[in-house]
Design a protein around this motif. Structure first.
Motif, PDB file in Angstrom:
ATOM      1  N   HIS A  59     -24.177 -62.176  34.620  1.00  0.00           N
ATOM      2  CA  HIS A  59     -24.021 -61.137  35.622  1.00  0.00           C
ATOM      3  C   HIS A  59     -25.338 -60.378  35.801  1.00  0.00           C
ATOM      4  O   HIS A  59     -25.460 -59.219  35.421  1.00  0.00           O
ATOM      5  N   PRO A  60     -26.340 -61.041  36.380  1.00  0.00           N
ATOM      6  CA  PRO A  60     -27.635 -60.366  36.562  1.00  0.00           C
ATOM      7  C   PRO A  60     -27.501 -59.144  37.457  1.00  0.00           C
ATOM      8  O   PRO A  60     -26.784 -59.162  38.448  1.00  0.00           O
ATOM      9  N   LYS A  61     -28.176 -58.089  37.083  1.00  0.00           N
ATOM     10  CA  LYS A  61     -28.119 -56.847  37.845  1.00  0.00           C
ATOM     11  C   LYS A  61     -29.463 -56.145  37.750  1.00  0.00           C
ATOM     12  O   LYS A  61     -30.070 -56.087  36.691  1.00  0.00           O
ATOM     13  N   GLN A  62     -29.916 -55.665  38.880  1.00  0.00           N
ATOM     14  CA  GLN A  62     -31.147 -54.891  38.898  1.00  0.00           C
ATOM     15  C   GLN A  62     -30.852 -53.509  38.343  1.00  0.00           C
ATOM     16  O   GLN A  62     -30.056 -52.762  38.891  1.00  0.00           O
ATOM     17  N   LEU A  63     -31.472 -53.164  37.212  1.00  0.00           N
ATOM     18  CA  LEU A  63     -31.234 -51.868  36.593  1.00  0.00           C
ATOM     19  C   LEU A  63     -32.233 -50.832  37.113  1.00  0.00           C
ATOM     20  O   LEU A  63     -33.397 -51.139  37.352  1.00  0.00           O
ATOM     21  N   ASN A  64     -31.756 -49.616  37.256  1.00  0.00           N
ATOM     22  CA  ASN A  64     -32.577 -48.524  37.765  1.00  0.00           C
ATOM     23  C   ASN A  64     -32.500 -47.330  36.815  1.00  0.00           C
ATOM     24  O   ASN A  64     -31.395 -46.848  36.505  1.00  0.00           O
ATOM     25  N   PHE A  65     -33.660 -46.874  36.345  1.00  0.00           N
ATOM     26  CA  PHE A  65     -33.709 -45.752  35.412  1.00  0.00           C
ATOM     27  C   PHE A  65     -34.602 -44.646  35.963  1.00  0.00           C
ATOM     28  O   PHE A  65     -35.480 -44.886  36.797  1.00  0.00           O
ATOM     29  N   THR A  66     -34.374 -43.446  35.451  1.00  0.00           N
ATOM     30  CA  THR A  66     -35.189 -42.300  35.852  1.00  0.00           C
ATOM     31  C   THR A  66     -35.725 -41.594  34.611  1.00  0.00           C
ATOM     32  O   THR A  66     -35.001 -41.396  33.640  1.00  0.00           O
ATOM     33  N   MET A  67     -37.010 -41.249  34.658  1.00  0.00           N
ATOM     34  CA  MET A  67     -37.617 -40.384  33.643  1.00  0.00           C
ATOM     35  C   MET A  67     -37.586 -38.982  34.225  1.00  0.00           C
ATOM     36  O   MET A  67     -38.281 -38.689  35.202  1.00  0.00           O
ATOM     37  N   LEU A  68     -36.735 -38.103  33.660  1.00  0.00           N
ATOM     38  CA  LEU A  68     -36.526 -36.763  34.215  1.00  0.00           C
ATOM     39  C   LEU A  68     -37.174 -35.710  33.322  1.00  0.00           C
ATOM     40  O   LEU A  68     -36.782 -35.526  32.168  1.00  0.00           O
ATOM     41  N   TRP A  69     -38.169 -35.025  33.864  1.00  0.00           N
ATOM     42  CA  TRP A  69     -38.820 -33.929  33.150  1.00  0.00           C
ATOM     43  C   TRP A  69     -38.038 -32.658  33.449  1.00  0.00           C
ATOM     44  O   TRP A  69     -37.978 -32.212  34.588  1.00  0.00           O
ATOM     45  N   THR A  70     -37.419 -32.093  32.419  1.00  0.00           N
ATOM     46  CA  THR A  70     -36.504 -30.970  32.641  1.00  0.00           C
ATOM     47  C   THR A  70     -37.204 -29.620  32.608  1.00  0.00           C
ATOM     48  O   THR A  70     -36.590 -28.602  32.920  1.00  0.00           O
ATOM     49  N   SER A  71     -38.472 -29.588  32.203  1.00  0.00           N
ATOM     50  CA  SER A  71     -39.209 -28.329  32.172  1.00  0.00           C
ATOM     51  C   SER A  71     -40.467 -28.461  33.022  1.00  0.00           C
ATOM     52  O   SER A  71     -40.533 -29.317  33.904  1.00  0.00           O
ATOM     53  N   ASP A  72     -41.475 -27.660  32.743  1.00  0.00           N
ATOM     54  CA  ASP A  72     -42.691 -27.641  33.546  1.00  0.00           C
ATOM     55  C   ASP A  72     -43.245 -29.049  33.760  1.00  0.00           C
ATOM     56  O   ASP A  72     -43.444 -29.798  32.806  1.00  0.00           O
ATOM     57  N   ILE A  73     -43.471 -29.421  35.017  1.00  0.00           N
ATOM     58  CA  ILE A  73     -43.928 -30.766  35.353  1.00  0.00           C
ATOM     59  C   ILE A  73     -45.269 -31.087  34.691  1.00  0.00           C
ATOM     60  O   ILE A  73     -45.613 -32.250  34.471  1.00  0.00           O
TER      61      ILE A  73
END
Length: 335
Positions: A59-73
């Motif tokens: 079941h191949p699937k394109q995975l999508n992730f996010t790196m989320l900076w929760t404080s000062d960029i």
């Protein structure tokens, strides 16, 4: 078999296994032999395992992730932030996954990754999230990086700061220091920040060591606060340091004030690494390039990123397992 299980079968640390599999960092011949033997015994194939784990057999699937900076960029612009993203990206590239970077706006708006159903997992770094944002994060796999942020949800990958404090004390003891001091901040929160964990490790080692030890705590100051504020705190620290009798001949700066303390010592004609042995904090902290001749701490951000990616893929495969806290090794870099 996960890298954690492989490490247990090999009798080495998870970080050592990850360094060998990703060809990133030194691994001794003895450790390599142990890992190779365990891989052979368990039919372990890292690249195929990662691809199967991420997509599912058939079941191949394109995975999508996010790196989320929760404080000062600006936290993402440090050397550690850069290395963490490199480590995550290298693993994502192997499985053909996408990684985007986002951050929390000061206006409280919801980042797209928290409302986008195509986001398969979120890597988090920084402060606690507001409740509404946190409720959205909890709906998908999440991995916290380093030691800040919420401890109620998500897996976590962080350096062994406690062990680093132990190493700092032992390092100064081996250098022949007779009177050493750890410089940290006063604890004002329930969760333990990295600098307090380093202090606790240092004090623990001191209880069992032969070298006399003490510590100086100051009110917490954000590494992104004004240079003038940090300079004033450094002046206060050195004032206290000089009042200790006899004055310490070794100091471990557990927080991010190393460069300011270094500058104040030189201003008073106390030469670091000559008049006083100095372990001055993370090598990529703001301003640390000013005192490159002192002993530095390398928390190995790329290794943290790689292990975080592994943790994310394991979580996707086993969504109901208990949350896990992974520790990586940090090292002292002598000038």
């Amino acid at each position: 078999m996960t890298i954690r299980e492989l490490a247990k079968a090999s009798g080495v640390s998870t970080a050592t296994v990850s360094r060998m599999l990703n060809k990133n960092g030194f691994v001794s011949k003895e450790a390599e032999d142990k890992i190779n033997a365990a891989m052979k015994d368990n039919d372990f194939q890292s690249e195929k395992r990662i691809k199967r784990r991420a997509t599912g057999e058939g079941h191949p699937k394109q995975l999508n992730f996010t790196m989320l900076w929760t404080s000062d960029i600006r936290a993402s612009m440090t050397g550690t932030g850069h290395d963490i993203m490199l480590g995550i990206t290298e693993t994502m590239r192997v499985i053909g996954a996408n990684l985007v970077v986002d951050y929390i706006d000061s206006d409280g708006s919801v980042p797209k990754c928290l409302s986008d159903k195509s986001c398969d997992g979120i890597f988090l770094h920084g402060d606690h999230l507001p409740k509404h944002h946190a409720d959205l994060v909890k709906k998908r796999p999440a991995v916290w990086l380093l030691q800040s942020g919420d401890t109620e949800y998500g897996d976590r990958v962080q350096p062994d700061h406690w062990g680093l404090g132990v190493s700092a004390y032992k390092n100064m003891e081996l250098q022949g220091c007779k009177n050493v001091c750890c410089i940290s901040h006063t604890l004002d929160s329930i969760s333990l920040p990295y600098w307090h964990s380093r202090l606790e490790g240092f004090l623990h080692a001191g209880k069992f060591g032969k070298t006399k030890y003490c510590n100086i705590n100051t009110a917490y100051t954000d590494p992104l606060s004004s240079p003038e504020d940090q300079k004033n705190i450094a002046i206060d620290i050195v004032d206290k340091l000089e009042k200790i009798s006899p004055r310490p001949d070794g100091i471990f700066v557990a927080n991010a004030l190393g460069s300011y303390i270094h500058a104040e010592l030189k201003h008073r004609e106390i030469t670091p690494m000559k008049d006083i042995y100095m372990i001055s904090g993370d090598m990529d902290a703001y301003g640390q390039f000013l005192d490159s001749e002192t002993v530095k701490i390398d928390i190995q951000g790329r290794q943290i990123g790689k292990l975080a990616a592994e943790a994310m893929l394991l979580r996707i495969k086993n969504p109901d397992m208990d949350k896990i806290k992974y520790f990586t090794e940090a090292s002292l870099l002598t000038p």
